[in-house]
Design an enzyme around this catalytic site. Structure first.
Site, short mmCIF file in Angstrom:
data_model
loop_
_atom_site.label_atom_id
_atom_site.label_comp_id
_atom_site.label_asym_id
_atom_site.label_seq_id
_atom_site.Cartn_x
_atom_site.Cartn_y
_atom_site.Cartn_z
N HIS A 49 22.76 -2.97 3.66
CA HIS A 49 23.92 -2.34 3.83
C HIS A 49 23.93 -1.16 4.85
O HIS A 49 24.84 -1.33 5.92
CB HIS A 49 24.53 -1.84 2.68
CG HIS A 49 25.85 -0.95 2.35
ND1 HIS A 49 27.01 -1.75 2.59
CD2 HIS A 49 26.03 0.20 2.37
CE1 HIS A 49 27.90 -0.79 2.74
NE2 HIS A 49 27.46 0.43 2.26
N ARG A 105 20.65 7.43 1.84
CA ARG A 105 21.92 8.15 2.08
C ARG A 105 22.60 8.27 0.98
O ARG A 105 22.75 7.41 -0.18
CB ARG A 105 22.62 7.27 3.17
CG ARG A 105 24.06 7.76 3.42
CD ARG A 105 24.65 6.86 4.40
NE ARG A 105 24.90 5.46 3.85
CZ ARG A 105 26.18 4.96 3.46
NH1 ARG A 105 27.08 5.61 3.58
NH2 ARG A 105 26.41 3.75 2.97
N GLU A 111 31.80 8.54 -6.36
CA GLU A 111 30.66 7.31 -6.22
C GLU A 111 29.35 8.07 -6.53
O GLU A 111 29.13 9.09 -6.98
CB GLU A 111 30.98 7.07 -4.56
CG GLU A 111 32.07 6.31 -4.05
CD GLU A 111 32.04 5.88 -2.55
OE1 GLU A 111 31.05 6.35 -1.93
OE2 GLU A 111 32.97 5.43 -2.35
N ARG A 149 21.96 4.91 -4.89
CA ARG A 149 21.79 3.70 -4.68
C ARG A 149 20.58 3.02 -4.86
O ARG A 149 20.38 2.11 -5.21
CB ARG A 149 22.48 3.38 -3.16
CG ARG A 149 23.77 3.18 -3.24
CD ARG A 149 24.47 2.75 -2.02
NE ARG A 149 25.82 3.09 -2.09
CZ ARG A 149 26.30 3.30 -0.87
NH1 ARG A 149 26.07 3.11 0.23
NH2 ARG A 149 27.80 3.43 -1.22
N HIS A 193 22.95 -1.89 -0.71
CA HIS A 193 24.07 -1.65 -1.86
C HIS A 193 23.97 -2.31 -2.68
O HIS A 193 23.70 -3.64 -2.78
CB HIS A 193 25.42 -1.83 -1.07
CG HIS A 193 26.69 -1.30 -1.70
ND1 HIS A 193 27.05 -1.46 -2.85
CD2 HIS A 193 27.41 -0.27 -1.18
CE1 HIS A 193 28.04 -0.97 -3.13
NE2 HIS A 193 28.11 -0.08 -2.31
P1 FAD Z 1 29.93 0.69 13.90
O1 FAD Z 1 31.24 1.06 13.21
O2 FAD Z 1 29.20 -0.58 13.16
O3 FAD Z 1 30.32 0.54 15.54
C1 FAD Z 1 29.32 -0.22 16.39
C2 FAD Z 1 29.85 -0.71 17.60
O4 FAD Z 1 28.71 -1.01 18.51
C3 FAD Z 1 30.66 -1.93 17.32
O5 FAD Z 1 31.84 -1.92 18.13
C4 FAD Z 1 29.72 -3.07 18.03
O6 FAD Z 1 30.31 -3.97 18.34
C5 FAD Z 1 29.35 -2.30 19.12
N1 FAD Z 1 27.77 -2.69 19.54
C6 FAD Z 1 26.68 -3.05 18.98
N2 FAD Z 1 25.82 -3.34 19.85
C7 FAD Z 1 26.36 -3.48 21.03
C8 FAD Z 1 25.92 -4.05 22.35
N3 FAD Z 1 24.66 -4.46 22.41
N4 FAD Z 1 26.94 -4.11 23.46
C9 FAD Z 1 28.25 -3.45 23.04
N5 FAD Z 1 28.49 -2.99 21.95
C10 FAD Z 1 27.77 -3.26 20.96
N6 FAD Z 1 30.18 4.47 4.90
C11 FAD Z 1 30.97 5.44 4.32
O7 FAD Z 1 30.59 6.66 4.90
N7 FAD Z 1 31.89 5.27 3.62
C12 FAD Z 1 32.13 3.85 3.08
O8 FAD Z 1 33.09 3.82 2.35
C13 FAD Z 1 31.47 3.06 3.70
N8 FAD Z 1 31.70 1.68 3.43
C14 FAD Z 1 31.24 0.55 4.00
C15 FAD Z 1 31.49 -0.67 3.43
C16 FAD Z 1 30.71 -1.63 4.23
C17 FAD Z 1 31.20 -3.06 3.83
C18 FAD Z 1 29.75 -1.55 5.41
C19 FAD Z 1 29.34 -2.41 6.17
C20 FAD Z 1 29.69 -0.14 5.57
C21 FAD Z 1 30.17 0.87 4.95
N9 FAD Z 1 29.72 2.37 5.20
C22 FAD Z 1 30.49 3.39 4.60
C23 FAD Z 1 28.85 2.65 6.38
C24 FAD Z 1 29.66 3.01 7.61
O9 FAD Z 1 31.00 1.97 7.61
C25 FAD Z 1 29.05 2.75 8.85
O10 FAD Z 1 27.94 3.52 8.82
C26 FAD Z 1 29.80 3.64 9.91
O11 FAD Z 1 31.07 2.85 10.10
C27 FAD Z 1 28.85 3.27 11.58
O12 FAD Z 1 29.85 3.65 12.22
P2 FAD Z 1 29.47 3.55 14.11
O13 FAD Z 1 30.60 3.88 14.73
O14 FAD Z 1 27.99 4.20 13.84
O15 FAD Z 1 29.01 2.06 13.99
C1 SIN Z 2 31.46 1.72 -0.83
O1 SIN Z 2 32.40 1.52 -0.81
O2 SIN Z 2 30.61 1.65 -2.06
C2 SIN Z 2 30.44 1.87 0.34
C3 SIN Z 2 30.17 3.49 0.57
C4 SIN Z 2 29.27 3.67 1.52
O3 SIN Z 2 28.53 2.75 1.92
O4 SIN Z 2 29.24 4.90 1.84
#
Ligand code: FAD
Ligand code: SIN
Length: 527
Positions: free
Chosen positions: A356, A391, A120, A295, A248
């Site tokens: 993103h 990032r 990537e 990015r 993104h």
């Molecule tokens: P999240 O997975 O967002 O979980 C947050 C949780 O908190 C959820 O369950 C939500 O409901 C809960 N929550 C929030 N507020 C409250 C509240 N007030 N009360 C109770 N619960 C609450 N990163 C990579 O490294 N590789 C990738 O390929 C990649 N692709 C991506 C593609 C997309 C479309 C997106 C959107 C992001 C991508 N990212 C990627 C970024 C990555 O997915 C996220 O940064 C990561 O998953 C965040 O994980 P987390 O557990 O911190 O938060």
């Molecule tokens: C992607 O698949 O382009 C998302 C990867 C990332 O946000 O780290």
């Protein structure tokens, strides 16, 4: 009519707010040491994690090396990464990936039986472990399944954390953002019963993810409203680096669709090329790494091309790529495009940048400790120093699992001597009896998103930031008044949180008098 909330008080050893990769992997680590309560505001799997496409970065085989991954991360971060943190995260990557696999996550392999590593933007080597183009879905599935099997973990879905509990709730005001504050748990709205519960805990983990919905166009699901950052900021926790909101470069241009569908950077890693609508390549004008530059550079280049040409999007061209391999690697992206009449084997894909990833967040140390005692923060809501000003792709899932481990080890020790603060009063609903005015809330949200998109987006200026600040102040005052008298609801709380987060982004952007990584301002161009 006045709504009275029934009182409920819970006592748990470990309270976790959020059920994405960060919260789930932490839960699996602490669960042997006490009762775990995980609250999550929507369905248990709804999270940014579930939509991650590209994968998780890790050094697996030569010619890749830790040093190369470190250097790529530092370069993408534009000089603002904490190098000690970068080295720690990358050196732990293989161990944490092994655990994910042990918990049941599967990653694609090639004919030789080795992991099929993708590339990537900003990566000098192929190092992204992936599960087709829905890696996050696979990780979320595996972690939830492991968590369900653990007798010590209770998941309360459709439970919304309103605020964390500190001395403030005992009537003691602490004015410093640096010391003396302690966290005792959270007020949580049970969306099934409409009760506001007081959850008291020995340690609390914030794992609430990002805040993409402060902008009009985002790849994030609707849960991404910055609740954790806002709660911690209100409680006088330290928050940093919020000016670095990552756009993104390639979300699918499909006006009216929210959230925007992501076209993974891995498609460019596979050979996809960015072109203007007249079919001309342009990235060579901006960076020698062309479509695979970090990015911030690619998103800015696309934004600039769209502005100077007056176009609504640019194209991603995959027509020259091996067609069967393309579909094999990106089956979901292929199907999504096809559903809109775009065949990526023969047609250009129209793409635009979209909000993103929140690079900044709750400031934590190497063990995920915030400046508030007994409060940890990991995953996207935290700021560890790994990402700096921008990032590196696929480093966030990695950061989440590494910090889940470190924070869990620390919290297990912390819990041994911790107790509950029984003096915390129940939620006081007095005066908050007005029914929610949806029209006010929807309009205010649109205004926040418009302010952030138009004045605090990919390109900024002093005058735009000043205007954003002034406009937001009006919304802040209006919404605080509404909040104090209206029956509590997730929409009301989310709006309040998004206004808080937008305020912090603008504040930090105004403080940074330079262009750095994702923060680009015409008043302080790069030298
Ligand atoms: P999240 O997975 O967002 O979980 C947050 C949780 O908190 C959820 O369950 C939500 O409901 C809960 N929550 C929030 N507020 C409250 C509240 N007030 N009360 C109770 N619960 C609450 N990163 C990579 O490294 N590789 C990738 O390929 C990649 N692709 C991506 C593609 C997309 C479309 C997106 C959107 C992001 C991508 N990212 C990627 C970024 C990555 O997915 C996220 O940064 C990561 O998953 C965040 O994980 P987390 O557990 O911190 O938060
Ligand atoms: C992607 O698949 O382009 C998302 C990867 C990332 O946000 O780290």
């Amino acid at each position: 009519m006045r709504k009275l909330f029934e009182r409920v008080k819970r006592h748990v050893d470990f309270l976790i707010i959020g059920s994405g990769i960060a919260g789930l992997s932490y839960a699996l680590k602490v669960a042997e040491h006490g009762k775990v309560c995980m609250i999550t505001k929507s369905n248990e799997d709804e999270s940014n994690t579930k939509y991650a496409q590209g994968g998780i970065a890790a050094v697996m085989y030569s010619p890749d090396s830790h040093e190369k991954h470190v250097q790529d991360t530092l370069i993408a971060g534009d000089g603002l990464c904490d190098e000690e943190v970068v080295r720690m995260v990358i050196s732990e990557s293989a161990d944490r990936i092994k655990e994910l696999i042990e918990w049941g996550a599967t990653f694609d392999k090639n004919e030789k039986g080795e992991y099929d590593l993708a590339k990537e933007g900003g990566h000098s080597e192929h190092r992204i472990l992936h599960h087709k183009d829905n890696t996050g879905f696979e990780i979320e599935r595996a972690l939830l399944s492991a968590v369900h099997k653990h007798h010590n973990i209770e998941i309360l879905d459709h439970h919304f954390a309103i605020d964390i509990l500190t001395q403030h709730h005992l009537g003691i005001e602490v004015n410093s953002r640096t010391e003396g504050i302690e966290c005792y748990g959270a007020y949580v709205l049970n969306l099934r019963s409409n009760k506001i519960e007081t959850v008291l805990a020995k340690t609390i983990l914030m794992a609430t993810g990002g805040a993409g919905h402060v902008y009009s166009t985002t790849t994030n699901p609707v849960i991404a409203t910055g609740d954790g950052v806002a709660m911690v900021y209100r409680a006088k926790g330290r928050v940093e680096g919020m000016e670095f909101y990552q756009f993104h470069p390639t979300s699918l241009y499909n006006p009216g669709e929210s959230p925007s569908f992501l076209i993974s950077e891995a498609v460019r890693g596979f050979g996809g090329i960015l072109k203007t609508v007249d079919g001309k390549e342009f990235m060579q004008k901006y960076d020698e790494r062309k479509s695979l530059a970090p990015r911030d550079i690619v998103a800015r280049a696309i934004d600039n091309e769209m502005k100077i040409r007056g176009d609504d999007y640019v194209y991603l061209d995959c027509r020259h790529l091996d067609k069967s391999e393309l579909i094999k690697h990106f089956p979901n992206i292929y199907q999504k495009c096809l559903s809109l009449g775009i065949n990526m084997k023969t047609d250009y894909i129209p793409v635009v940048p979209a909000a993103h990833y929140m690079c900044g967040g709750i400031k934590v140390d190497m063990n995920g400790r915030s400046n508030i005692k007994k409060l940890y923060a990991i995953g996207e809501c935290s700021s560890t120093g790994l990402h700096g000003a921008n990032r590196l792709a696929s480093n966030s899932l990695l950061e989440a699992v590494v910090y889940a481990h470190n924070a869990a080890m620390d919290a297990i020790e912390e819990n041994k001597n911790a107790g509950f603060c029984e003096e915390i009063p129940d939620w006081n609903a007095e005066g908050t009896h007005y029914p929610e005015e949806m029209v006010l809330m929807i309009q205010s949200l649109r205004e926040v998103q418009a302010i952030m998109t138009n004045y605090v987006g990919i390109v900024r200026s002093d005058i735009r930031l000043q205007r954003a600040f002034d406009r937001l102040e009006i919304l802040y005052k209006e919404n605080e008044a509404l909040y104090l008298k209206t029956t509590i609801s997730p929409k009301l709380c989310e709006l309040r949180n998004m206004i808080n987060v937008a305020y912090i982004i603008i504040k930090h952007a105004r403080q940074r008098k330079e262009s750095k990584g994702l923060h680009y301002t015409v008043n302080y161009p790069r030298s």
